[in-house]
Design an enzyme around this catalytic site. Structure first.
Site, PDB file in Angstrom:
ATOM      1  N   CYS A  99      -2.341   9.471   2.594  1.00 52.77           N
ATOM      2  CA  CYS A  99      -1.926   8.951   1.291  1.00 52.77           C
ATOM      3  C   CYS A  99      -2.937   9.254   0.187  1.00 52.77           C
ATOM      4  O   CYS A  99      -2.569   9.319  -0.977  1.00 52.77           O
ATOM      5  CB  CYS A  99      -1.692   7.450   1.389  1.00 52.77           C
ATOM      6  N   GLU A 109       0.881  -1.178   0.000  1.00 52.14           N
ATOM      7  CA  GLU A 109       0.000   0.000   0.000  1.00 52.14           C
ATOM      8  C   GLU A 109       0.909   1.215   0.000  1.00 52.14           C
ATOM      9  O   GLU A 109       1.482   1.569   1.033  1.00 52.14           O
ATOM     10  CB  GLU A 109      -0.907  -0.020   1.242  1.00 52.14           C
TER      11      GLU A 109
HETATM   12  P1  NAD Z   1       8.174   4.471   5.062  1.00 49.39           P
HETATM   13  O1  NAD Z   1       8.216   3.702   3.808  1.00 49.39           O
HETATM   14  O2  NAD Z   1       9.312   5.359   5.380  1.00 49.39           O
HETATM   15  O3  NAD Z   1       8.001   3.497   6.323  1.00 49.39           O
HETATM   16  C1  NAD Z   1       6.980   2.530   6.409  1.00 49.39           C
HETATM   17  C2  NAD Z   1       7.423   1.410   7.350  1.00 49.39           C
HETATM   18  O4  NAD Z   1       8.579   0.787   6.815  1.00 49.39           O
HETATM   19  C3  NAD Z   1       7.779   1.877   8.754  1.00 49.39           C
HETATM   20  O5  NAD Z   1       7.304   0.933   9.685  1.00 49.39           O
HETATM   21  C4  NAD Z   1       9.290   1.903   8.735  1.00 49.39           C
HETATM   22  O6  NAD Z   1       9.836   1.677  10.012  1.00 49.39           O
HETATM   23  C5  NAD Z   1       9.624   0.769   7.789  1.00 49.39           C
HETATM   24  N1  NAD Z   1      10.888   0.982   7.072  1.00 49.39           N
HETATM   25  C6  NAD Z   1      11.453   2.165   6.710  1.00 49.39           C
HETATM   26  N2  NAD Z   1      12.598   1.952   6.049  1.00 49.39           N
HETATM   27  C7  NAD Z   1      12.766   0.615   5.986  1.00 49.39           C
HETATM   28  C8  NAD Z   1      13.762  -0.239   5.420  1.00 49.39           C
HETATM   29  N3  NAD Z   1      14.823   0.263   4.793  1.00 49.39           N
HETATM   30  N4  NAD Z   1      13.618  -1.563   5.541  1.00 49.39           N
HETATM   31  C9  NAD Z   1      12.542  -2.091   6.162  1.00 49.39           C
HETATM   32  N5  NAD Z   1      11.570  -1.336   6.723  1.00 49.39           N
HETATM   33  C10 NAD Z   1      11.673  -0.004   6.637  1.00 49.39           C
HETATM   34  O7  NAD Z   1       6.786   5.281   5.000  1.00 49.39           O
HETATM   35  P2  NAD Z   1       6.255   6.338   6.030  1.00 49.39           P
HETATM   36  O8  NAD Z   1       7.086   7.561   5.914  1.00 49.39           O
HETATM   37  O9  NAD Z   1       6.064   5.711   7.363  1.00 49.39           O
HETATM   38  O10 NAD Z   1       4.786   6.609   5.443  1.00 49.39           O
HETATM   39  C11 NAD Z   1       4.568   7.524   4.437  1.00 49.39           C
HETATM   40  C12 NAD Z   1       4.315   6.848   3.116  1.00 49.39           C
HETATM   41  O11 NAD Z   1       3.328   5.855   3.259  1.00 49.39           O
HETATM   42  C13 NAD Z   1       3.797   7.799   2.069  1.00 49.39           C
HETATM   43  O12 NAD Z   1       4.406   7.544   0.837  1.00 49.39           O
HETATM   44  C14 NAD Z   1       2.311   7.447   1.984  1.00 49.39           C
HETATM   45  O13 NAD Z   1       1.693   7.760   0.773  1.00 49.39           O
HETATM   46  C15 NAD Z   1       2.346   5.995   2.235  1.00 49.39           C
HETATM   47  N6  NAD Z   1       1.062   5.521   2.728  1.00 49.39           N
HETATM   48  C16 NAD Z   1       0.305   4.739   1.923  1.00 49.39           C
HETATM   49  C17 NAD Z   1      -0.947   4.322   2.371  1.00 49.39           C
HETATM   50  C18 NAD Z   1      -1.837   3.446   1.522  1.00 49.39           C
HETATM   51  O14 NAD Z   1      -2.809   2.918   2.041  1.00 49.39           O
HETATM   52  N7  NAD Z   1      -1.555   3.254   0.256  1.00 49.39           N
HETATM   53  C19 NAD Z   1      -1.405   4.704   3.621  1.00 49.39           C
HETATM   54  C20 NAD Z   1      -0.596   5.504   4.403  1.00 49.39           C
HETATM   55  C21 NAD Z   1       0.650   5.906   3.953  1.00 49.39           C
END
Ligand code: NAD
Length: 511
Positions: free
Chosen positions: A286, A252
Site C-alpha cells: 500500500c 487503513e
Molecule cells: P479488499 O478491500 O478487497 O479486502 C479487504 C478485506 O475486506 C478482505 O478481508 C476481504 O475479504 C474483505 N471484503 C472484501 N469485500 C468485502 C465486502 N463487500 N464486505 C465486507 N468485507 C469485504 O482489499 P484487498 O484487495 O484485500 O487489499 C488491497 C487494498 O488494501 C489496496 O487498496 C491497498 O492499498 C490496501 N491496503 C492498505 C494498507 C494500509 O495500511 N493502509 C495496507 C495494505 C493494503
C-alpha cells in the site's frame, strides 16, 4: 499523594446480563423485558460467537496486565515457532520471497510485540491531568479502558502482518477480538484459522474465515470497534455497516503514492531505493511509490539507473529470481496487466499469465488521464510523469486525492522540506521508500481517501483504547459547592468563573 480509586470492572451502559445469553435464547425471546442486547442479532450465524466474546469481556478477564502480557507472549511464541510455516504459506500464496516474508510478516510483527511488552504497564496507567481551582483536592485522570469486542479485517498483501499488528494493540488494550483474514491468500488464512487459535485464549480471541457474503453477516453484529485494512471501496461498505451501530472505525486504505525526484539527486541511490520500494512483494504494497514526478532531464538519467538497479536486484531474467514475488490471483493479474497499455514500456513489460508473473516494469510518457493514473497500481509497475519543476510536482500532488505517503528525493534538505510542508498525506518519507514503516514510534495511517485513524507502537494501543475522562471528587466541603447551586447571583457567578475558568497565559484572575 492520594491514589486514584481503582474503579471496579464495569459493564458498558446498555449491556446488562442479558447480553450474556446465547443467541438462540435471544432469538426465542428469552431476554427479560427492558434489557438491552448488545451483540446478538436474531438468526445471525455469528451472534453466538460475538455473545461469547462479549461475556468473556464483561467478566473482566482481559483487563489485568498479567493476562495481556501472557497473551502477547503466546503470540510471540506463535511467530517464533511458526516462522517457517508463515514463510511457506506466503510463498505458496503469492511467491513471496522468504527474505521479504521474514522482514515484513515476522520481524516487523515482533518489533511491534516487543514495543508493546516493553511499555504496556506504562501505557495502561491512569494519566493524571491538570485541574481547576474547584477540583484542586480531587482526582482527575484518564482511564485507559478497553473498547470491548473488536473486529479486525485484513487484506491479502501482508496477510500475517496486517492482522497481527492490530491484534497486538487490541490485546494490549484489553479487548476481546475477532480477526478475519482475506480469502485470497488461502494458505495464510488456513494458518491463521487452524494454528493461531492454539496459542490464544479461545474465550477471548477468535478467527473467522469469511467471504463477502459471510463478512456482510458478521458486520450485522454490534462491535465496539472495527479496524479495517483494504481498498477504499470496501472501506465505505465497512463504514456504512459500522454506522448502523455507531461503531468507531479505523480504515487503513490505499491510493497512489507520488514520489518527487529532484534534479539534484544521486541517481544511482534514488533508483535503488525507488526500485526496492516499488518491486518489494511485486509492488503489492500500500505504501509503494506509485509514480515518479521528475524533470525530462532526470528521467533521462533515471532510466539507465533503474535498469541497472533491477538487474542488480533480480538478475537479467527477473522471472527466475527467488527474490521477486508473483501477483496474488488471476483477477488481480488481469487488472495489473491491463495497466501496461498506459504510456510506453521503457523497462520490462513481460508477463506470464500461468505464473501470474509481471516483470519489474517502468512506463514513461504516462498522461494523467491514462488508466494507470486512475487507480492504485498495486503491482510491479512504476510510472514516470515529467514535470517542469518542484512547484509543478507539488501542484500535481495537491490536485489529486491525498495519498497514504508522499516521497521526496533531493540532496537539498530544503527541497525535501518544501514538499513536506506544501503537501498533505498519511505519512512522509524523504530520500527513501517504505522505511518509515519500520519505526514503531511513528503513527501509520491515511488521510482523506487513503484512510482514517492510525496504528503502530503506542498508536495501536491508543486506537483500541477508550480514553475515559474521570473525575473522582471528595465528599466533603459542601459549603464551597453551594456556590454553584441556585438561587444564582452575580456574586456566585464571579466565584464560579474564578474557580473553573481556563485563562490565557499572562491573564490575571478578575472577579
Ligand atoms: P479488499 O478491500 O478487497 O479486502 C479487504 C478485506 O475486506 C478482505 O478481508 C476481504 O475479504 C474483505 N471484503 C472484501 N469485500 C468485502 C465486502 N463487500 N464486505 C465486507 N468485507 C469485504 O482489499 P484487498 O484487495 O484485500 O487489499 C488491497 C487494498 O488494501 C489496496 O487498496 C491497498 O492499498 C490496501 N491496503 C492498505 C494498507 C494500509 O495500511 N493502509 C495496507 C495494505 C493494503
Amino acid at each position: 499523594m492520594q491514589q486514584p480509586l481503582q474503579l471496579p470492572v464495569q459493564q458498558p451502559p446498555g449491556c446488562g446480563k442479558s447480553s450474556l445469553l446465547s443467541s438462540s435464547a435471544s432469538a426465542a425471546g428469552a431476554i427479560p423485558k427492558g434489557s438491552v442486547v448488545c451483540s446478538t442479532v436474531s438468526g445471525n450465524p455469528y451472534a453466538g460467537l460475538v455473545s461469547h466474546l462479549r461475556a468473556a469481556w464483561l467478566s473482566g478477564k482481559t483487563r489485568p496486565l498479567e493476562y495481556r502480557v501472557a497473551q502477547l507472549e503466546a503470540l510471540g511464541r506463535f511467530l517464533e515457532e511458526k516462522k517457517q510455516d508463515i514463510l511457506e504459506a506466503t510463498a505458496l500464496d503469492m511467491g513471496k520471497p522468504p527474505f521479504e516474508a521474514e522482514f515484513s510478516e515476522v520481524l516487523l510483527c515482533k518489533n511491534e510485540l516487543n514495543e508493546a511488552l516493553n511499555n504496556l504497564s506504562w501505557w495502561m496507567k491512569d494519566k493524571h491531568v491538570d485541574k481547576n481551582l474547584a477540583t484542586q483536592l480531587d482526582l482527575a485522570f484518564i482511564r485507559k479502558d478497553p473498547y470491548g469486542v473488536v473486529l479486525i479485517i485484513g487484506p491479502w498483501n501482508y496477510p500475517i502482518y496486517l492482522l497481527l499488528v492490530p491484534l497486538i494493540g487490541a490485546i494490549a488494550a484489553g479487548n476481546c477480538v475477532i480477526i478475519k483474514p482475506s480469502k485470497l491468500t488461502k494458505n495464510s488464512e488456513k494458518l491463521m484459522e487452524e494454528v493461531l487459535p492454539k496459542y490464544l485464549d479461545k474465550d477471548c480471541f477468535a478467527v473467522v474465515t469469511a467471504g463477502v457474503e459471510e463478512t456482510t453477516r458478521l458486520l450485522e453484529n454490534k462491535f465496539d470497534y472495527i479496524f479495517f485494512t483494504g481498498s477504499p471501496s470496501v472501506g465505505r461498505i465497512i463504514m456504512t455497516a459500522a454506522a448502523k451501530h455507531l461503531t468507531p472505525v479505523t480504515l487503513e486504505l490505499g491510493g497512489k503514492n507520488p514520489c518527487y525526484v529532484s534534479d539534484t539527486c544521486d541517481v544511482q541511490n534514488v533508483a535503488r531505493r525507488v526500485a526496492w520500494g516499488r518491486f518489494f512483494n511485486a509492488g503489492q504494497t500500500c505504501i509503494a511509490p506509485d509514480y515518479v514526478l521528475c524533470s525530462v532531464e532526470m528521467q533521462e538519467k533515471l532510466m539507465p539507473a533503474l535498469r541497472e538497479a533491477i538487474t542488480e536486484f533480480y538478475g537479467s531474467e527477473p522471472r527466475n529470481s527467488p527474490d521477486f514475488a508473483r501477483i496474488v490471483g488471476d483477477k488481480q493479474f488481469k487488472r495489473v496487466q491491463a495497466l501496461l497499455s498506459s504510456g510506453r514500456v521503457a523497462i520490462g513489460g513481460q508477463t506470464d499469465e500461468k505464473e501470474r508473473y509481471i516483470a519489474p516494469t517502468v512506463l514513461v510518457d504516462v498522461k494523467p488521464s491514462d488508466p494507470a493514473m486512475q487507480e492504485e497500481i498495486f503491482g510491479p509497475i512504476l510510472l514516470i510523469i515529467t514535470v517542469a519543476n518542484m512547484d509543478e510536482a507539488i501542484d500535481f500532488i495537491n490536485s489529486r486525492e491525498r495519498p497514504l505517503v508522499v516521497y521526496a528525493f533531493s540532496s537539498d534538505n530544503k527541497e525535501v522540506n518544501q514538499v513536506l510542508e506544501r503537501t498533505s498525506s498519511g505519512g512522509f518519507c524523504g530520500n527513501d521508500t517504505l522505511m518509515h514503516v519500520t519505526l514503531t514510534s511513528l503513527p501509520f495511517g491515511g488521510i482523506g481517501s487513503s484512510g482514517l485513524g492510525m496504528f503502530h507502537g503506542q498508536f495501536t494501543f491508543d486506537t483500541f483504547t477508550h480514553h475515559r475522562g474521570c473525575l473522582q471528587r471528595g465528599t466533603g466541603l459542601e459549603p464551597i459547592n453551594t456556590l454553584r447551586y441556585p438561587p444564582y447571583s452575580t456574586h456566585k457567578m464571579g466565584l464560579v468563573r474564578t474557580a473553573t475558568s481556563v485563562k490565557r497565559r499572562g491573564e490575571c484572575f478578575l472577579l
